[in-house]
Design a protein around this motif. Sequence first.
Motif, PDB file in Angstrom:
ATOM      1  N   MET A 239      -4.177   3.004   4.157  1.00  0.00           N
ATOM      2  CA  MET A 239      -5.159   2.593   3.157  1.00  0.00           C
ATOM      3  C   MET A 239      -5.355   1.076   3.159  1.00  0.00           C
ATOM      4  O   MET A 239      -6.465   0.577   2.974  1.00  0.00           O
ATOM      5  CB  MET A 239      -4.701   3.068   1.775  1.00  0.00           C
ATOM      6  CG  MET A 239      -5.546   2.609   0.612  1.00  0.00           C
ATOM      7  SD  MET A 239      -4.858   3.225  -0.950  1.00  0.00           S
ATOM      8  CE  MET A 239      -3.277   2.389  -0.986  1.00  0.00           C
TER       9      MET A 239
ATOM     10  N   GLY B  99       0.818  -1.204   0.000  1.00  0.00           N
ATOM     11  CA  GLY B  99       0.000   0.000   0.000  1.00  0.00           C
ATOM     12  C   GLY B  99       0.851   1.252   0.000  1.00  0.00           C
ATOM     13  O   GLY B  99       0.580   2.211  -0.736  1.00  0.00           O
TER      14      GLY B  99
ATOM     15  N   ALA C 267     -13.291   4.016  -2.729  1.00  0.00           N
ATOM     16  CA  ALA C 267     -12.447   5.173  -2.407  1.00  0.00           C
ATOM     17  C   ALA C 267     -13.275   6.423  -2.134  1.00  0.00           C
ATOM     18  O   ALA C 267     -12.840   7.305  -1.388  1.00  0.00           O
ATOM     19  CB  ALA C 267     -11.463   5.431  -3.548  1.00  0.00           C
TER      20      ALA C 267
ATOM     21  N   ALA D 112     -11.271  -2.042  -1.685  1.00  0.00           N
ATOM     22  CA  ALA D 112     -10.343  -0.969  -1.310  1.00  0.00           C
ATOM     23  C   ALA D 112     -10.253   0.093  -2.398  1.00  0.00           C
ATOM     24  O   ALA D 112     -10.109   1.288  -2.103  1.00  0.00           O
ATOM     25  CB  ALA D 112      -8.954  -1.548  -1.031  1.00  0.00           C
ATOM     26  N   GLY D 113     -10.355  -0.322  -3.664  1.00  0.00           N
ATOM     27  CA  GLY D 113     -10.292   0.648  -4.755  1.00  0.00           C
ATOM     28  C   GLY D 113     -11.646   1.248  -5.088  1.00  0.00           C
ATOM     29  O   GLY D 113     -11.772   2.462  -5.267  1.00  0.00           O
TER      30      GLY D 113
ATOM     31  N   PRO E 227      -9.021   4.143  -8.128  1.00  0.00           N
ATOM     32  CA  PRO E 227      -9.571   5.455  -7.747  1.00  0.00           C
ATOM     33  C   PRO E 227      -9.503   6.522  -8.834  1.00  0.00           C
ATOM     34  O   PRO E 227     -10.486   7.250  -9.042  1.00  0.00           O
ATOM     35  CB  PRO E 227      -8.755   5.837  -6.505  1.00  0.00           C
ATOM     36  CG  PRO E 227      -8.408   4.518  -5.891  1.00  0.00           C
ATOM     37  CD  PRO E 227      -8.139   3.613  -7.063  1.00  0.00           C
TER      38      PRO E 227
ATOM     39  N   PRO F 127      -5.577  -0.074  -5.418  1.00  0.00           N
ATOM     40  CA  PRO F 127      -5.657   1.302  -4.902  1.00  0.00           C
ATOM     41  C   PRO F 127      -4.819   2.286  -5.695  1.00  0.00           C
ATOM     42  O   PRO F 127      -5.014   3.500  -5.587  1.00  0.00           O
ATOM     43  CB  PRO F 127      -5.136   1.171  -3.462  1.00  0.00           C
ATOM     44  CG  PRO F 127      -4.323  -0.080  -3.458  1.00  0.00           C
ATOM     45  CD  PRO F 127      -4.984  -0.992  -4.438  1.00  0.00           C
TER      46      PRO F 127
END
Length: 442
Positions: free
Chosen positions: A294, A65, A409, A405-406, A131, A127
């Motif tokens: 993140m 990350g 965002a 996680a992406g 985003p 990530p």
Amino acid sequence: MNAVVFAVLSMLVLSLLRVNVAFSLIIGALLGGLVSGLGLDGTITAFTDGLGDGASVALSYAMLGGFAVAISSTGLPEALVNVVLKFIGSKEESRSKKLPRALIIFFILVMACFSQNVVPVHIAFIPLLIPPLLQIMNELKIDRRLIACVLTFGLVTPYMLLPVGFGQIFHEIVVTSMGKSGLDVSTDQVPYAMILPAVGMVVGLIISVFFTYRKPREYAELHLTSTSEEEKSVKMPSKYGLIVAVLSIAAALAAQLETDSMVFGAMAGIVVLYVFRAIRWSEADHLLTDGMRMMAFIGFVLIAASGFANVVVETGHVESLVQTAADAIGGNKALGALLMLLVGLLVTVGVGSSFSTIPIIATIFVPLALELGFSPMATIALVTTAGVLGDGGSPVSDSTLGPTAGLNADGQHDHIWDTSVPTFIHYNIPLLIFGWIAAMTL
């Protein structure tokens, strides 16, 4: 009631009720341990002892990350997005057409597949890349549940089929575990045994793209970053920054392949960015901390999942679950294959990792498959498919945590209902069907 079934179902029900996934794992492990007779102290000890198994993976994702955010500061994601924009055109010209939508989906699919075999960075690219694409996807009204399915396909199918990168590691685990359980097979056999299950994954992907999520879906236009002209000019990627970014990715890949460690791979990439001054020393600590933060949630979930998995093993009820299935089989190969796959699905959904599930189930499944008269190739298909089942769709799998996680965002994508449930439906059902066909025909 079988403690494994009770623990997994408890965790799943709590997750579906939107209880935090980490808390759901802890509560599910506690309930499963108590039902099995481990007692409170025994359950806590088993859970605590298992936490260490997830620490290295959690640290790996934290480092990846940090590396992802550091890479993003060079402007590489913006450059990739600009390349995509050149193909799909401006919003006024062509973003309402089908071609731009197809290009976005294809681009994400290729990147996801490459992350397992060609450039094995696993979920670290998500990530970094997703985003910046969210605004474009919003304009095209692409359903993010579709993108979750695309990402999960790319994170799972390549390693289960291709013996390269993470696939090589997975196939070696399969062969080693089956060998310890009394059946010697080679890594050359695994890809052939997994062709039909992989076809099942393709079927699930096609259904999600062309049928389930083909209709537009509206999202609020929430900008993740400022769009002032001044800041845009600052964030424009330089050729030097892009070159260093590519070099750092190459260094990270080389180090990871050499050391077989994602931690040292990410560290090598970060060092290259430092040495060539692609990121300023004064801002490096802030960037890396943001990146680790993140990925922190994924790390905590994986650590909790390791504790959960250890409780499941310590209960001893995996064996009793399989024995119950064996008693119900009565020598019927077709029913035996189906029940073994269902048990694998249940275990993997709880453990969250096919890599960790294979050693657990191979010990029991291999003797059972041989007793029922399955061929070595059919046994490989059974064990491997049973291990993969649940990886896509499990709330505690990195194959679902990564996409969330992406895609979340901007806070408009729910982990359970927008990632876990769609991927469970579209991949585990076809895998179950095609894995069963493979076991019966090989």
